[in-house]
Design a protein around this motif. Structure first.
Motif, PDB file in Angstrom:
ATOM      1  N   VAL A 147      82.327  28.533  18.986  1.00 12.91           N
ATOM      2  CA  VAL A 147      81.853  28.297  17.628  1.00 12.91           C
ATOM      3  C   VAL A 147      80.657  27.356  17.633  1.00 12.91           C
ATOM      4  O   VAL A 147      79.715  27.525  16.885  1.00 12.91           O
ATOM      5  N   LEU A 190      83.100  23.913  21.263  1.00 14.31           N
ATOM      6  CA  LEU A 190      84.168  24.115  20.289  1.00 14.31           C
ATOM      7  C   LEU A 190      84.509  25.590  20.287  1.00 14.31           C
ATOM      8  O   LEU A 190      83.648  26.438  20.082  1.00 14.31           O
ATOM      9  N   ARG A 191      85.777  25.862  20.543  1.00 13.37           N
ATOM     10  CA  ARG A 191      86.228  27.243  20.629  1.00 13.37           C
ATOM     11  C   ARG A 191      87.265  27.533  19.570  1.00 13.37           C
ATOM     12  O   ARG A 191      88.102  26.690  19.284  1.00 13.37           O
ATOM     13  N   GLY A 192      87.218  28.757  19.031  1.00 10.14           N
ATOM     14  CA  GLY A 192      88.323  29.204  18.202  1.00 10.14           C
ATOM     15  C   GLY A 192      89.481  29.599  19.085  1.00 10.14           C
ATOM     16  O   GLY A 192      89.338  29.697  20.308  1.00 10.14           O
ATOM     17  N   ARG A 193      90.636  29.808  18.450  1.00 15.87           N
ATOM     18  CA  ARG A 193      91.792  30.186  19.254  1.00 15.87           C
ATOM     19  C   ARG A 193      91.589  31.569  19.870  1.00 15.87           C
ATOM     20  O   ARG A 193      92.209  31.929  20.862  1.00 15.87           O
ATOM     21  N   ASP A 194      90.696  32.371  19.267  1.00 12.78           N
ATOM     22  CA  ASP A 194      90.403  33.686  19.819  1.00 12.78           C
ATOM     23  C   ASP A 194      89.452  33.586  21.008  1.00 12.78           C
ATOM     24  O   ASP A 194      89.025  34.590  21.543  1.00 12.78           O
ATOM     25  N   ALA A 245      93.922  17.347  18.787  1.00 16.69           N
ATOM     26  CA  ALA A 245      93.093  18.435  18.266  1.00 16.69           C
ATOM     27  C   ALA A 245      91.876  18.644  19.160  1.00 16.69           C
ATOM     28  O   ALA A 245      91.524  19.772  19.488  1.00 16.69           O
ATOM     29  N   LEU A 250      92.737  20.429  22.215  1.00 17.06           N
ATOM     30  CA  LEU A 250      93.050  21.838  21.986  1.00 17.06           C
ATOM     31  C   LEU A 250      91.800  22.649  21.654  1.00 17.06           C
ATOM     32  O   LEU A 250      91.633  23.770  22.116  1.00 17.06           O
ATOM     33  N   HIS A 251      90.908  22.070  20.878  1.00 16.98           N
ATOM     34  CA  HIS A 251      89.799  22.857  20.336  1.00 16.98           C
ATOM     35  C   HIS A 251      88.557  22.828  21.202  1.00 16.98           C
ATOM     36  O   HIS A 251      87.727  23.696  21.096  1.00 16.98           O
ATOM     37  N   GLU A 252      88.442  21.783  22.009  1.00 18.30           N
ATOM     38  CA  GLU A 252      87.171  21.599  22.709  1.00 18.30           C
ATOM     39  C   GLU A 252      87.328  21.703  24.211  1.00 18.30           C
ATOM     40  O   GLU A 252      88.307  21.246  24.775  1.00 18.30           O
TER      41      GLU A 252
END
Lengths: 377, 559
Positions: free
Chosen positions: B201, B193-197, B43, B46-48
Motif C-alpha cells: 500500500v 505497508l502491506r494489506g493482509r492480501d 499493529a 503486523l502491517h509493516e
C-alpha cells in the motif's frame, strides 16, 4: 416558536430541528467512514473505490424519503395498519429463508436491490407494539392476556431469526419487546418469567451451532484465539488501540486493509477509532447518546401514550443496537453481527435508522402542535 | 398505567443502558490511552515490513589502483508465490535465466509464501532478460530489488586475504570482515505497508543510507597471482598438505602477496570455509633452521661471533647431558668458519653461538623481531605464537631455539623478522592496508645485518661452494638472492617430534646487499621425493622470482 400558525401548520420546533441536526451529522459521519473503511474492498472487488459508498448513498436517499414520509404522517394513522405491516414484514422475513442466498440468508432480492426485512422489522415491531399495547390497556398486567400474545409474536420472529441465523437481531427484538411491555406497564415478574422461559432454548442453540460457542470462547480468551476464533475481535482491539488519543488521521486506517473483516460493516467503529482516536470515537458516541436523549425528550413531550411508546421504542432500539455493536467492537461482548446505526455499511440498516428518526420527528411534531393548540386555544 | 408512568419506566431502562455505555467508554480509554503503545507496536509488526537493502560496498583496491573486489549493481530476485501465475513456465524460465536446477526452481516456486528468495545477487543482464521474458510470457509474481553483487575484476584471487561477502552483504572473513564497518556503509531502509492480501500500500524511505568507503591494499595483483600459481604448483609437486608464500616490500613491511594453497573456491559449495583464512597468519609452526639466520643476526649484532671465526662442529654436542646432533648426524665437520656452519645449517655451531649470547639476550632479540606477539596485520584471527618467558628457559631450550625448535611462530612473524634482516636491521611491522602499519624499530645494526646477509648470500651463490648444494635451488642468476632453508619435524601433543612429518620452509630476500623483496615459502608435510626446505620451498622461491622477471616486475642486476 411559531405560535401564530394554526395547529396543522406548525413549523419545525427546537426538538425537531435538534433531531434533524443530529441525524444529519450521524448520516454524514456514516457516509464518510463507510467510504473510508470500504474503499480498499470496493477497489478490489468492483475496481471502483466509491462503489460501496454509492450503494450506501442509495440507502441514505431511501432512508431520507422514509424519514420525511414518517415525519409528515401523523403517527396515529399507523395504528390502523400496524398489524398488516408486521405481517408483511414477517412474510418477507420468512421468504429470506427460501431466497437461496448462501451463508447468512438475511437478504431478500428485489430487482437490483437486496434488503434485509428484519431490519425493517424493528420499525414495524415498534409500530405494532405501540398500537397494540395502547389498545390492550390495563390487560397488560395479566400474563396470559397481556404478555403471552407478544411472546408468541416474538417466538414467530425468533424462529425465523434462528433459522437465518441472526442471533444478534433476535436479542434486539427480544429486548425491544420486553422494553415496550415494561414501559406499557407489564409486571416485572411476568417479564422475568418470560426471560426464564427463553433461557433453555438459547443455551440449546448455543450448543448446536459451534460457531456460537467459538465466539463465546473467543470472547473469554481473545489473546489465546487471536489467530482463530478471536481474530476479528483481536484485530478490532488492535485497530482501536493503535488509534490512540487522536488517531492515525482520516483515511489512514490500516485495519481496513483486509486485516479486520467487516471493517466497513459491523466493525466500522474500529476504523473510526483507529482514524480519529479516542476523541473522534467519543464524538461519535456522543452523537448517538444525544440522539437517544432527544428521543427520550420526545417521549416526554409526546401528546399521547401511543406517541410516548413509539418514541421510547425508537430511542431504545437505536440506543441498544448501538451499545451492543460497540460492546462487541471493543471486545466486551461476543460477536453478534449487529450493525452500528447510521455508521455501518448497509442500506437497510441506514434506511431504518432514518425511518426511526422520522417516527421520532412525527411524535415531536404532534407534541409541538398540541402545545401550540393548548397555547392558542 | 398513565403516559407519564410509561415514560418514567422507559427512562429507567434507558438509564440502565448508560451503565453499558460507561463500560464501553472505559474499555476505549483502556485500549487507546493506556494500552496504545502495545497495540501500536503489535499493529506495526503486523502491517509493516522493514526492507533493508545494502548500499554499494566499498571497493578493495590492490597496489597500483587495480580493484580486487568491487560491488556492481545486481538484482535481488524474489517471488510472491501467492500472486504468481503460470508456475510451470516460470520454473523453466528460472532454470534458463537464473541457472537453478529444475528441482530447486520447483521447490522455490511451489512454496506457500508471499516471499521466496530466488537469487540474492543476479547480474543485471540476466535479471533484465528474466524480467522481459516473464513479461512477454505473462508470468506474474516476480519481484526485483536493486542490490549489489561482489565481483572480482582481476579474477578470483587472494580470497584468503580478502575474505568473501555473505548474502546479506556482511564480510565473512579476511579484510571484508576486519573492515566490515568501513566497507559496508549504511544500508537503505524502507518501511513497507502491506494489506493482509499482501498488496503493497505504501513504501516509506526510513533511511537513505550511505555507500561504504573504499580500501587500498598493499597487495600487488601480479605478485599475488604469481605466488598463488607457484604455491599451488608446489603443493601438487611436493605432495604437501598445504603451503603458503609471502612477499613483503623489504623497506616498508607492506605485504605484496599472501598466497596459499589449497585456496577457497567460491564456485565449489564444498570448499571448506577455513580456506578463507590465511594460515600463514592464523596458525603456528616450529620454524626449524630458517630461524638460524635470525639467531645469527643477533650474534653478529652483539659481536659474539665473526663470520670467519672457526667453531668446533662435530656432533654430538652435549647440553645439560643431552646430545645435540647435526642434521646429518654421521658426518664429522671438525672446525668450520661460522659462515660455513650457518650455510651448512650445522646445529652444533648455532648452539654454541646462542650459548655465547645467553638466554636473556637471545630472548630479547626474538621479542624485538616480533615473536611472541601479534604483528598487527589487518586480518582476523591472527595467532600469537609461542615464545616462553626467559625465566622458564633452560640451557636446553636455548640450544633448541637456536635451530628453531621449542618456539612456535606464524608465517607472517617469520617473514617480518626476515624483513628486519633485509631492511638493514630495521623491523617494519607487516601490513596489508596502504599507509598503515605499526611503529618501526631498529632490531640490529645495519652493519651486522649486511654482514649476515652476505653470509647467507654465500650459501646460495653458485660461485662459492659455501652452503648445501641444494640451497642453490633457490637461486636465480643475476638477482643476488640470499636466504635460509629450514626443515622442522612437526611436534604433536603427547608424541613429541614425529619423524616423517615436516614443515619445510625457505626465507629469502633480494638483492642481498640492498633488498627490495622479502619472500617466505612454507610447505606443510611435503611427501614427495624430498621433504627438505631447500628442495621444496627453495624451488618455489626460484619459480616466483623467475615469474616476476617474466612479468617484468624485476630485472636481473648485472654486476
Amino acid at each position: 416558536m411559531c405560535a401564530r400558525l394554526g395547529a396543522r401548520e406548525v413549523a419545525v420546533d427546537g426538538l425537531q430541528s435538534k433531531l434533524l441536526v443530529l441525524s444529519t451529522l450521524l448520516l454524514w459521519t456514516g457516509l464518510i467512514f463507510v467510504f473510508s473503511a470500504s474503499y480498499p474492498l470496493a477497489a478490489r472487488a468492483y475496481g471502483q473505490p466509491a462503489a460501496l459508498l454509492t450503494r450506501q448513498s442509495l440507502g441514505a436517499l431511501l432512508g431520507l424519503s422514509a424519514m420525511v414520509i414518517l415525519w409528515r404522517i401523523d403517527y396515529r394513522h399507523w395504528a390502523r395498519v400496524d398489524d398488516i405491516l408486521l405481517l408483511g414484514i414477517f412474510a418477507a422475513a420468512v421468504a429470506t429463508l427460501f431466497s437461496g442466498v448462501a451463508g447468512g440468508a438475511r437478504w431478500l432480492r428485489l430487482g437490483p436491490f437486496a434488503f434485509q426485512p428484519t431490519e425493517f422489522g424493528k420499525l414495524a415491531l415498534i409500530l405494532y407494539l405501540g398500537g397494540s399495547l395502547v389498545r390492550r390497556g390495563e390487560a397488560i398486567t395479566e400474563f396470559r392476556k397481556g404478555v403471552a400474545p407478544y411472546l408468541c409474536v416474538l417466538a414467530a420472529f425468533g424462529i425465523v431469526l434462528v433459522l437465518q441465523p441472526d442471533f444478534g437481531m433476535l436479542v434486539l427484538y427480544a429486548a425491544l419487546v420486553g422494553f415496550l411491555l415494561w414501559a406499557a406497564g407489564a409486571r416485572l415478574r411476568h417479564l422475568c418469567a418470560a426471560g426464564a422461559l427463553a433461557l433453555p432454548p438459547l443455551v440449546g442453540l448455543m450448543a448446536v451451532a459451534p460457531y456460537r460457542l467459538a465466539r463465546i470462547l473467543a470472547f473469554l480468551n481473545p489473546e489465546g484465539y487471536q489467530d482463530t476464533y478471536a481474530y476479528q475481535v483481536y484485530q478490532s482491539a488492535m485497530a482501536i488501540g493503535a488509534g490512540g488519543i487522536v488517531g492515525r488521521g482520516l483515511g489512514a486506517s490500516r485495519a481496513k486493509l483486509f486485516y479486520l473483516p467487516e471493517a466497513h460493516n459491523d466493525f466500522v467503529f474500529s476504523v473510526i477509532a483507529e482514524e480519529t482516536g479516542l476523541l473522534g470515537g467519543c464524538i461519535v458516541i456522543g452523537l448517538l447518546v444525544g440522539l437517544v436523549a432527544l428521543g427520550y425528550r420526545t417521549a416526554q413531550r409526546a401528546p399521547d401514550r401511543l406517541g410516548a411508546l413509539y418514541a421510547l421504542g425508537a430511542s431504545f432500539v437505536l440506543g441498544l443496537q448501538a451499545l451492543l455493536n460497540l460492546a462487541v467492537v471493543v471486545g466486551l461482548l461476543p460477536v453478534t453481527g449487529l450493525t452500528l446505526p447510521f455508521l455501518s455499511y448497509g442500506g437497510s440498516s441506514l434506511a431504518v435508522s432514518l425511518g426511526l428518526v422520522g417516527l421520532l420527528l412525527s411524535v415531536a411534531r404532534q407534541g409541538a402542535s398540541r402545545k401550540t393548540t393548548e397555547a392558542t386555544g | 398505567m398513565t403516559q407519564a408512568q410509561a415514560v418514567r419506566r422507559g427512562g429507567l431502562a434507558l438509564g440502565l443502558m448508560a451503565l453499558g455505555l460507561a463500560a464501553v467508554l472505559g474499555r476505549l480509554v483502556q485500549l487507546q490511552a493506556f494500552e496504545h503503545d502495545r497495540w501500536a507496536a503489535a499493529a506495526q509488526a503486523l502491517h509493516e515490513d522493514v526492507i533493508v537493502l545494502p548500499n554499494q560496498r566499498g571497493t578493495i583496491y590492490g597496489a597500483g589502483g587495480l580493484p580486487l573486489a568491487r560491488d556492481i549493481p545486481a538484482y535481488a530476485v524474489a517471488l510472491d508465490n501467492h500472486h504468481m501465475t503460470k508456475p510451470e513456465l516460470l520454473i523453466s524460465l528460472l532454470v534458463q535465466e537464473v541457472g537453478l536446477s529444475s528441482e530447486a526452481a520447483h521447490n522455490r516456486v511451489y512454496r506457500a509464501s508471499y516471499f521466496t528468495w530466488i537469487d540474492r545477487a543476479l547480474d543485471r543482464a540476466a535479471g533484465d532478460r528474466l524480467r522481459q521474458r516473464a513479461r512477454d510470457l505473462g508470468i506474474r509474481g516476480l519481484l526485483f530489488f536493486d542490490t549489489w553483487a561482489r565481483c572480482y575484476p582481476q579474477g578470483i584471487m587472494a580470497l584468503n586475504v580478502l575474505g568473501v561477502v555473505g548474502v546479506d552483504g556482511e564480510g565473512l572473513a579476511g579484510i571484508e570482515q576486519a573492515f566490515d564497518e568501513v566497507l559496508t556503509g549504511r544500508p537503505t531502509v524502507y518501511r513497507v505497508l502491506r494489506g493482509r492480501d499482501g498488496r503493497v500500500v505504501d513504501i516509506e524511505l526510513e533511511d537513505p543510507g550511505a555507500p561504504g568507503e573504499d580500501l587500498v591494499l598493499t597487495l600487488d595483483p601480479t605478485l599475488q597471482q604469481i605466488c598463488e600459481g607457484a604455491v599451488a604448483y608446489g603443493v601438487k609437486t611436493f605432495m604437501a598438505d598445504r603451503g603458503f608464500a609471502i612477499v613483503l616490500d623489504a623497506r616498508s613491511g607492506a605485504v605484496l602477496a599472501l598466497a596459499q594453497a589449497p585456496s577457497f573456491d567460491p564456485h565449489d559449495p564444498h570448499s571448506p570455509p577455513e580456506h578463507l583464512q590465511s594460515w600463514a597468519v592464523t596458525q603456528v609452526f616450529e620454524p626449524g633452521s630458517t630461524f638460524k639466520a635470525l639467531i645469527g643476526l643477533a650474534a653478529m649484532d652483539q659481536r659474539v661471533v665473526r663470520a670467519d671465526e672457526l667453531i668446533h662442529a662435530d656432533s654430538p654436542y652435549r647440553v645439560m647431558g643431552i646430545p645435540v646432533h647435526n642434521a646429518n648426524r654421521y658426518e664429522q665437520y671438525g672446525s668450520v668458519p661460522f659462515s660455513r656452519g650457518m650455510n651448512q645449517s650445522l646445529n652444533v655451531v648455532l648452539v654454541q653461538v646462542a650459548q655465547r649470547l645467553g638466554i636473556d639476550r637471545t630472548h630479547e632479540y626474538l621479542v624485538r623481531m616480533g615473536f611472541g606477539e601479534k604483528t598487527g596485520i589487518e586480518l582476523p584471527g591472527e595467532a600469537v605464537g609461542i615464545l616462553h618467558p626467559p625465566e622458564h628457559w633452560t640451557e636446553l631450550d636455548l640450544a633448541m631455539t637456536s635451530f628453531g625448535q621449542s618456539v612456535a611462530v606464524t608465517g607472517i612473524q617469520l617473514a617480518a623478522a626476515f624483513g628486519a634482516l633485509a631492511n638493514h636491521g630495521r623491523y617494519m611491522p607487516p601490513h596489508l592496508v596502504e599507509g598503515s602499519g605499526g611503529m618501526p624499530r631498529q632490531v640490529a645494526s645495519p652493519a651486522a645485518s649486511l654482514e649476515m646477509r652476505a653470509i647467507l648470500r654465500q650459501g646460495l651463490d653458485p660461485q662459492r661452494s659455501a652452503g648445501l648444494p641444494s640451497a642453490r635451488h633457490a637461486d636465480v642468476p643475476g638477482y643476488g638472492i640470499a636466504g635460509k632453508s629450514g626443515t622442522g619435524e612437526k611436534a604433536f601433543p603427547g608424541q613429541g617430534y614425529v619423524a616423517g612429518r615436516y614443515i619445510a620452509g625457505f626465507g629469502a630476500f633480494f638483492p642481498w646487499d640492498d633488498p627490495d623483496y622479502v619472500l617466505l615459502v612454507v610447505y606443510d608435510e611435503p611427501k614427495g621425493e624430498s621433504f627438505w626446505g631447500a628442495d621444496t620451498a627453495g624451488r618455489t622461491i626460484r619459480t616466483i622470482v623467475e615469474a616476476m622477471e617474466e612479468a617484468g616486475v624485476v630485472a636481473p642486476i648485472t654486476k
